[in-house]
Design an enzyme around this catalytic site. Structure first.
Site, mmCIF file in Angstrom:
data_model
loop_
_atom_site.group_PDB
_atom_site.id
_atom_site.type_symbol
_atom_site.label_atom_id
_atom_site.label_comp_id
_atom_site.label_asym_id
_atom_site.label_seq_id
_atom_site.Cartn_x
_atom_site.Cartn_y
_atom_site.Cartn_z
ATOM 1 N N HIS A 1 0.848 -1.193 0.000
ATOM 2 C CA HIS A 1 0.000 0.000 0.000
ATOM 3 C C HIS A 1 0.886 1.245 0.000
ATOM 4 C CE1 HIS A 1 -3.566 2.378 0.731
ATOM 5 N NE2 HIS A 1 -2.891 3.030 1.661
ATOM 6 N N SER B 1 3.973 0.633 2.492
ATOM 7 C CA SER B 1 3.974 -0.397 3.532
ATOM 8 C C SER B 1 3.587 -1.745 2.935
ATOM 9 C CB SER B 1 2.923 -0.077 4.614
ATOM 10 O OG SER B 1 3.033 1.252 5.068
HETATM 11 C C1 GRF Z 1 0.421 0.640 -6.092
HETATM 12 O O1 GRF Z 1 0.839 1.875 -5.621
HETATM 13 C C2 GRF Z 1 -0.184 -0.161 -4.975
HETATM 14 O O2 GRF Z 1 0.477 -0.007 -3.769
HETATM 15 C C3 GRF Z 1 -1.563 0.446 -4.913
HETATM 16 O O3 GRF Z 1 -1.922 0.588 -6.254
HETATM 17 C C4 GRF Z 1 -0.752 0.771 -7.025
HETATM 18 C C5 GRF Z 1 -0.744 -0.295 -8.056
HETATM 19 O O4 GRF Z 1 0.300 -0.165 -8.936
HETATM 20 N N1 GRF Z 1 -2.444 -0.283 -4.069
HETATM 21 P P1 GRF Z 1 0.657 -1.307 -9.955
HETATM 22 O O5 GRF Z 1 -0.658 -1.855 -10.518
HETATM 23 O O6 GRF Z 1 1.431 -2.385 -9.221
HETATM 24 O O7 GRF Z 1 1.487 -0.647 -10.997
#
Ligand code: GRF
Length: 214
Positions: free
Chosen positions: A113, A140
Protein backbone atom coordinates in the site's frame (compact mmCIF):
# COMPACT_ATOMS: atom_id res chain seq x y z
CA UNK A 1 18.17 -30.58 -1.89
CA UNK A 2 17.04 -26.93 -2.10
CA UNK A 3 13.55 -26.17 -0.74
CA UNK A 4 10.91 -25.89 -3.49
CA UNK A 5 10.27 -22.30 -4.58
CA UNK A 6 7.44 -20.50 -2.79
CA UNK A 7 4.31 -20.68 -4.92
CA UNK A 8 2.88 -17.18 -5.25
CA UNK A 9 -0.47 -15.93 -6.58
CA UNK A 10 -0.54 -12.22 -7.45
CA UNK A 11 -3.80 -10.24 -7.56
CA UNK A 12 -3.91 -7.05 -9.59
CA UNK A 13 -6.49 -4.58 -10.87
CA UNK A 14 -4.52 -2.37 -13.22
CA UNK A 15 -1.05 -1.44 -14.42
CA UNK A 16 0.76 -4.26 -12.65
CA UNK A 17 4.12 -2.56 -12.11
CA UNK A 18 4.52 -4.36 -8.79
CA UNK A 19 3.83 -7.64 -10.57
CA UNK A 20 6.42 -6.67 -13.17
CA UNK A 21 8.95 -6.04 -10.40
CA UNK A 22 8.28 -9.49 -8.92
CA UNK A 23 8.67 -11.13 -12.34
CA UNK A 24 11.93 -9.25 -12.98
CA UNK A 25 13.33 -10.21 -9.56
CA UNK A 26 12.39 -13.82 -10.14
CA UNK A 27 14.00 -13.84 -13.57
CA UNK A 28 17.22 -12.28 -12.35
CA UNK A 29 17.47 -14.97 -9.70
CA UNK A 30 17.08 -12.49 -6.83
CA UNK A 31 13.77 -13.98 -5.80
CA UNK A 32 13.27 -17.75 -5.54
CA UNK A 33 9.53 -17.89 -6.17
CA UNK A 34 7.21 -19.47 -8.65
CA UNK A 35 4.37 -17.14 -9.69
CA UNK A 36 1.65 -19.72 -10.29
CA UNK A 37 -1.20 -17.39 -11.29
CA UNK A 38 -2.01 -13.72 -11.79
CA UNK A 39 -5.64 -13.04 -11.01
CA UNK A 40 -7.68 -9.91 -11.60
CA UNK A 41 -11.15 -8.47 -11.23
CA UNK A 42 -10.60 -6.48 -14.46
CA UNK A 43 -10.11 -8.36 -17.71
CA UNK A 44 -8.66 -5.11 -19.13
CA UNK A 45 -5.97 -4.86 -16.44
CA UNK A 46 -2.80 -3.84 -18.27
CA UNK A 47 -0.73 -5.99 -15.94
CA UNK A 48 -2.17 -9.16 -17.45
CA UNK A 49 0.15 -8.61 -20.41
CA UNK A 50 3.20 -8.89 -18.17
CA UNK A 51 1.87 -12.20 -16.88
CA UNK A 52 1.12 -13.53 -20.35
CA UNK A 53 4.56 -12.47 -21.66
CA UNK A 54 6.16 -14.30 -18.77
CA UNK A 55 4.11 -17.42 -19.49
CA UNK A 56 2.23 -17.18 -16.21
CA UNK A 57 -1.35 -18.46 -15.96
CA UNK A 58 -3.95 -15.70 -15.72
CA UNK A 59 -7.41 -15.63 -14.25
CA UNK A 60 -9.86 -12.78 -14.85
CA UNK A 61 -13.14 -12.93 -12.97
CA UNK A 62 -15.59 -10.12 -13.58
CA UNK A 63 -17.52 -9.10 -10.46
CA UNK A 64 -20.17 -7.51 -12.66
CA UNK A 65 -21.51 -10.96 -13.38
CA UNK A 66 -21.92 -11.69 -9.68
CA UNK A 67 -23.85 -9.03 -7.79
CA UNK A 68 -23.10 -10.58 -4.43
CA UNK A 69 -19.65 -9.59 -3.14
CA UNK A 70 -19.28 -12.58 -0.82
CA UNK A 71 -20.08 -15.02 -3.64
CA UNK A 72 -17.63 -13.29 -5.97
CA UNK A 73 -14.84 -13.40 -3.41
CA UNK A 74 -15.54 -17.05 -2.61
CA UNK A 75 -15.44 -17.97 -6.31
CA UNK A 76 -12.25 -15.97 -6.91
CA UNK A 77 -10.49 -17.57 -3.96
CA UNK A 78 -11.66 -21.08 -4.86
CA UNK A 79 -10.15 -20.61 -8.31
CA UNK A 80 -6.93 -19.17 -6.90
CA UNK A 81 -6.67 -22.01 -4.38
CA UNK A 82 -6.74 -24.49 -7.28
CA UNK A 83 -3.22 -23.22 -8.13
CA UNK A 84 -2.11 -24.21 -4.58
CA UNK A 85 -0.24 -21.02 -3.77
CA UNK A 86 1.75 -20.74 -0.54
CA UNK A 87 1.34 -16.96 -0.57
CA UNK A 88 -1.15 -14.51 -2.08
CA UNK A 89 0.16 -11.04 -2.90
CA UNK A 90 -2.31 -8.18 -3.33
CA UNK A 91 -0.39 -5.88 -5.66
CA UNK A 92 -2.72 -3.06 -6.60
CA UNK A 93 -5.84 -5.19 -6.18
CA UNK A 94 -8.51 -2.55 -5.76
CA UNK A 95 -11.26 -4.45 -3.99
CA UNK A 96 -12.07 -4.99 -0.36
CA UNK A 97 -12.14 -8.72 0.31
CA UNK A 98 -14.70 -10.55 2.38
CA UNK A 99 -13.42 -11.61 5.82
CA UNK A 100 -14.73 -15.14 5.22
CA UNK A 101 -12.39 -15.73 2.27
CA UNK A 102 -9.44 -14.14 4.03
CA UNK A 103 -9.67 -16.18 7.23
CA UNK A 104 -8.19 -19.44 5.87
CA UNK A 105 -5.32 -17.44 4.36
CA UNK A 106 -4.30 -15.63 7.55
CA UNK A 107 -0.53 -15.25 7.53
CA UNK A 108 -0.36 -16.26 3.86
CA UNK A 109 -1.69 -13.10 2.22
CA UNK A 110 0.05 -9.73 2.04
CA UNK A 111 -0.77 -6.33 0.59
CA UNK A 112 1.40 -3.46 -0.61
CA UNK A 113 0.00 0.00 0.00
CA UNK A 114 1.39 3.40 -0.95
CA UNK A 115 1.35 5.08 2.48
CA UNK A 116 2.96 4.70 5.85
CA UNK A 117 0.16 2.65 7.35
CA UNK A 118 -1.79 3.07 9.56
CA UNK A 119 -1.88 6.52 7.91
CA UNK A 120 -4.05 6.85 4.82
CA UNK A 121 -5.71 3.52 4.11
CA UNK A 122 -7.74 3.63 0.90
CA UNK A 123 -7.23 5.92 -2.08
CA UNK A 124 -5.36 9.18 -2.90
CA UNK A 125 -2.60 8.52 -0.40
CA UNK A 126 -0.09 10.92 -2.02
CA UNK A 127 -2.55 13.80 -2.07
CA UNK A 128 -3.55 13.13 1.52
CA UNK A 129 0.09 13.11 2.68
CA UNK A 130 0.64 16.46 0.91
CA UNK A 131 -2.54 18.00 2.30
CA UNK A 132 -1.60 16.91 5.82
CA UNK A 133 1.78 18.65 5.45
CA UNK A 134 3.67 15.40 6.20
CA UNK A 135 7.45 15.52 5.96
CA UNK A 136 7.76 11.79 5.39
CA UNK A 137 5.69 9.57 3.14
CA UNK A 138 6.14 6.00 2.01
CA UNK A 139 4.78 2.56 1.31
CA UNK A 140 3.97 -0.40 3.53
CA UNK A 141 3.64 -4.15 3.26
CA UNK A 142 1.34 -5.85 5.73
CA UNK A 143 -0.31 -9.17 6.35
CA UNK A 144 -3.94 -8.78 5.36
CA UNK A 145 -6.62 -8.60 8.03
CA UNK A 146 -10.35 -8.08 7.72
CA UNK A 147 -10.13 -4.24 7.54
CA UNK A 148 -9.13 -2.32 4.42
CA UNK A 149 -5.36 -1.72 4.24
CA UNK A 150 -4.91 -2.95 7.78
CA UNK A 151 -3.24 -5.89 9.44
CA UNK A 152 0.13 -6.57 11.03
CA UNK A 153 2.87 -4.54 9.35
CA UNK A 154 5.93 -6.31 8.02
CA UNK A 155 7.96 -3.49 6.49
CA UNK A 156 7.95 0.06 5.18
CA UNK A 157 9.95 2.28 2.92
CA UNK A 158 10.10 6.04 3.42
CA UNK A 159 10.67 9.06 1.21
CA UNK A 160 11.03 12.71 2.21
CA UNK A 161 8.63 15.24 0.82
CA UNK A 162 10.41 18.03 -1.11
CA UNK A 163 9.19 21.59 -1.66
CA UNK A 164 7.13 21.69 -4.85
CA UNK A 165 6.12 18.04 -4.64
CA UNK A 166 2.79 17.08 -6.19
CA UNK A 167 0.86 13.85 -5.94
CA UNK A 168 2.44 12.91 -9.28
CA UNK A 169 6.05 13.58 -8.27
CA UNK A 170 5.52 11.71 -5.01
CA UNK A 171 4.01 8.75 -6.83
CA UNK A 172 6.89 8.67 -9.30
CA UNK A 173 9.51 8.83 -6.55
CA UNK A 174 7.81 6.26 -4.36
CA UNK A 175 6.96 3.62 -6.95
CA UNK A 176 10.46 2.14 -7.43
CA UNK A 177 10.89 2.09 -3.66
CA UNK A 178 7.54 0.30 -3.33
CA UNK A 179 8.67 -2.31 -5.86
CA UNK A 180 11.88 -2.97 -3.94
CA UNK A 181 9.93 -3.15 -0.68
CA UNK A 182 7.50 -5.72 -2.03
CA UNK A 183 10.22 -7.88 -3.56
CA UNK A 184 12.20 -7.83 -0.32
CA UNK A 185 9.16 -8.80 1.76
CA UNK A 186 8.29 -11.68 -0.56
CA UNK A 187 11.90 -12.80 -0.38
CA UNK A 188 11.83 -12.78 3.43
CA UNK A 189 8.67 -14.87 3.41
CA UNK A 190 10.12 -17.25 0.81
CA UNK A 191 13.21 -17.71 2.95
CA UNK A 192 11.05 -18.39 6.00
CA UNK A 193 12.52 -15.33 7.77
CA UNK A 194 9.22 -13.40 8.04
CA UNK A 195 6.12 -15.07 9.44
CA UNK A 196 2.87 -14.14 11.06
CA UNK A 197 2.29 -15.98 14.36
CA UNK A 198 -1.11 -15.16 15.78
CA UNK A 199 -1.32 -11.40 15.22
CA UNK A 200 2.39 -10.77 15.55
CA UNK A 201 4.91 -10.59 12.73
CA UNK A 202 8.07 -12.50 13.54
CA UNK A 203 11.40 -11.98 11.82
CA UNK A 204 14.21 -14.47 12.25
CA UNK A 205 12.15 -16.03 15.03
CA UNK A 206 11.75 -12.80 17.04
CA UNK A 207 8.55 -10.75 17.33
CA UNK A 208 8.80 -7.43 15.50
CA UNK A 209 8.16 -4.40 17.71
CA UNK A 210 8.03 -2.14 14.66
CA UNK A 211 7.94 -2.68 10.90
CA UNK A 212 11.26 -3.36 9.21
CA UNK A 213 12.68 -0.62 6.99
CA UNK A 214 13.64 -1.19 3.39
C1 GRF B 1 0.42 0.64 -6.09
O1 GRF B 1 0.84 1.87 -5.62
C2 GRF B 1 -0.18 -0.16 -4.97
O2 GRF B 1 0.48 -0.01 -3.77
C3 GRF B 1 -1.56 0.45 -4.91
O3 GRF B 1 -1.92 0.59 -6.25
C4 GRF B 1 -0.75 0.77 -7.02
C5 GRF B 1 -0.74 -0.30 -8.06
O4 GRF B 1 0.30 -0.17 -8.94
N1 GRF B 1 -2.44 -0.28 -4.07
P1 GRF B 1 0.66 -1.31 -9.95
O5 GRF B 1 -0.66 -1.85 -10.52
O6 GRF B 1 1.43 -2.38 -9.22
O7 GRF B 1 1.49 -0.65 -11.00
Amino acid sequence: MPAPALRVAVLISGRGSNLQALIAAQRSGELAIDIVVVATNRAAAEGLHHAAEAGIATLALDPGRMPDRARYDAELFTRIAAFTPDLIVLAGFMRVLDAAVLAPWAGRIINVHPSLLPKYPGLHTHRRALEAGDRIHGASVHFVGAELDAGPLLARTEITLEPGDSAETLAARLLPREHALLCRCVQWIAEGRAQLRGDVVHFDGMPLSEPLRV
